[in-house]
Design an enzyme around this catalytic site. Structure first.
Site, PDB file in Angstrom:
ATOM      1  N   ASP A   2      -4.240  -2.660  28.486  1.00  0.00           N
ATOM      2  CA  ASP A   2      -4.865  -2.458  29.791  1.00  0.00           C
ATOM      3  C   ASP A   2      -5.129  -3.796  30.483  1.00  0.00           C
ATOM      4  OD1 ASP A   2      -5.923  -1.033  31.853  1.00  0.00           O
ATOM      5  OD2 ASP A   2      -7.804  -0.519  30.861  1.00  0.00           O
TER       6      ASP A   2
ATOM      7  N   HIS B 137       2.591  -5.597  35.277  1.00  0.00           N
ATOM      8  CA  HIS B 137       3.304  -4.822  34.251  1.00  0.00           C
ATOM      9  C   HIS B 137       4.465  -5.653  33.680  1.00  0.00           C
ATOM     10  CE1 HIS B 137       0.838  -1.442  35.161  1.00  0.00           C
ATOM     11  NE2 HIS B 137       1.374  -1.198  36.339  1.00  0.00           N
TER      12      HIS B 137
ATOM     13  N   LEU C 206       9.196  -4.146  11.143  1.00  0.00           N
ATOM     14  CA  LEU C 206       8.062  -3.581  11.888  1.00  0.00           C
ATOM     15  C   LEU C 206       8.549  -2.335  12.622  1.00  0.00           C
ATOM     16  CD1 LEU C 206       5.084  -4.196  13.216  1.00  0.00           C
ATOM     17  CD2 LEU C 206       6.454  -4.792  15.195  1.00  0.00           C
TER      18      LEU C 206
HETATM   19  C1  FPP Z   1      -2.399  -0.455  32.001  1.00  0.00           C
HETATM   20  O1  FPP Z   1      -2.791  -1.463  32.915  1.00  0.00           O
HETATM   21  C2  FPP Z   1      -0.997  -0.599  31.701  1.00  0.00           C
HETATM   22  C3  FPP Z   1      -0.060   0.362  31.880  1.00  0.00           C
HETATM   23  C4  FPP Z   1      -0.338   1.709  32.417  1.00  0.00           C
HETATM   24  C5  FPP Z   1       1.360   0.113  31.577  1.00  0.00           C
HETATM   25  C6  FPP Z   1       1.622  -0.683  30.331  1.00  0.00           C
HETATM   26  C7  FPP Z   1       3.078  -0.872  30.222  1.00  0.00           C
HETATM   27  C8  FPP Z   1       3.683  -2.015  29.843  1.00  0.00           C
HETATM   28  C9  FPP Z   1       2.962  -3.246  29.454  1.00  0.00           C
HETATM   29  C10 FPP Z   1       5.169  -2.033  29.806  1.00  0.00           C
HETATM   30  C11 FPP Z   1       5.662  -1.542  28.462  1.00  0.00           C
HETATM   31  C12 FPP Z   1       7.118  -1.705  28.384  1.00  0.00           C
HETATM   32  C13 FPP Z   1       7.898  -1.264  27.368  1.00  0.00           C
HETATM   33  C14 FPP Z   1       9.336  -1.577  27.391  1.00  0.00           C
HETATM   34  C15 FPP Z   1       7.372  -0.508  26.238  1.00  0.00           C
HETATM   35  P1  FPP Z   1      -3.389  -1.043  34.334  1.00  0.00           P
HETATM   36  O2  FPP Z   1      -2.254  -0.903  35.280  1.00  0.00           O
HETATM   37  O3  FPP Z   1      -4.214   0.182  34.192  1.00  0.00           O
HETATM   38  O4  FPP Z   1      -4.262  -2.295  34.670  1.00  0.00           O
HETATM   39  P2  FPP Z   1      -5.629  -2.297  35.509  1.00  0.00           P
HETATM   40  O5  FPP Z   1      -6.635  -1.533  34.673  1.00  0.00           O
HETATM   41  O6  FPP Z   1      -5.962  -3.751  35.611  1.00  0.00           O
HETATM   42  O7  FPP Z   1      -5.353  -1.660  36.823  1.00  0.00           O
END
Ligand code: FPP
Length: 240
Positions: free
Chosen positions: A16, A33, A127
């Site tokens: 997050d 992201h 892993l």
């Molecule tokens: C939450 O942060 C994050 C997500 C909903 C997406 C996480 C996805 C990735 C890191 C990409 C993964 C990629 C692969 C290939 C597996 P948020 O958007 O809720 O952040 P905020 O709370 O600051 O708004």
């Protein structure tokens, strides 16, 4: 049952804080992201270096469809791009990729990419990287019940361990350590069934900034915990 001080075999992470990371830099959320993908690749390597066996990350929840459509399509495109950019590297690192979640709702292109990622990494054993995508803990429990019913399991033989065989993470031991970055202190429908006795560590660090130092701090906090799984410490007096 792992002793106090043992290292975690299975780590689960809610990644997050990508949006806030981007906002702090006056960038669109997509860039958070994108940086989050790079952070994931670093953490995968760090887990391999620390002999972690399973890493489960929450990449897209059943509820994330509620986000603005441009963010959802940006995330889908990013994941597709990440598979083509990092698949060979993950393979070379000895990572076995598994996707957990409902694949029916994702595009054919993404489903094919997931299937290919699983196929070409199936023989790897350094892993296991479980990518929870279009996943929700409640969805998982319901789909497991449906599968058990479809398999004709009689109600009286449906035990916890029998139902677990139908859960999306049945190939893995339950997570030892659950990390959530980004300062929020909630489970958000992740691994509800599997986290019954998992130790939680919440970090204020935004996911794109999370690295080896923060991972080591979470593991150190975990190793201080006294895991009793509902029992009592061996040295505690037992009730008569
Ligand atoms: C939450 O942060 C994050 C997500 C909903 C997406 C996480 C996805 C990735 C890191 C990409 C993964 C990629 C692969 C290939 C597996 P948020 O958007 O809720 O952040 P905020 O709370 O600051 O708004």
């Amino acid at each position: 049952m792992p002793d106090k001080g043992a290292k975690p075999r299975h780590i689960a992470i809610v990644m997050d804080g990508n949006g806030r990371w981007a906002k702090k830099r006056f960038l669109p959320r997509f860039f958070g992201h994108k940086a989050g993908v790079d952070s994931l690749v670093r953490v995968v390597q760090a887990c391999i270096d620390r002999n972690v066996e399973q890493l489960t990350v929450f990449a897209f929840s059943s509820e994330n469809w509620k986000r603005p459509s441009d963010e959802v399509s940006g995330l889908m495109g990013l994941v597709l791009a990440a598979v083509s950019k990092y698949l060979a590297r993950m393979g070379a690192m000895g990572v076995q990729i598994r996707i957990v979640g409902d694949r029916d709702a994702v595009s054919d292109k993404l489903r094919k990419a997931w299937n290919e990622a699983e196929r070409v990494t199936a023989h790897n054993h350094k892993l296991v990287l479980n990518v929870a995508f279009n996943y929700g803990g409640r969805w998982d429990i319901v789909q497991a019940c449906r599968k058990a019913i479809a398999a004709g399991v009689p109600a009286e033989s449906l035990t916890e361990s029998r139902l677990n065989e139908f859960m999306a993470m049945s190939h893995a031991p339950d997570p030892d350590l659950f990390i959530r970055t980004g300062g929020e202190v909630r489970i958000s429908n992740f691994l509800l069934w599997q986290a019954a006795y998992t130790e939680f560590v919440f970090s204020d660090c935004l996911w794109p900034d999370f690295g080896e130092k923060e991972l080591d701090a979470a593991i150190a906090a975990y190793r201080e915990r006294d895991r009793r799984f509902g029992g009592v410490k061996a040295e505690e007096p037992q009730p008569c």
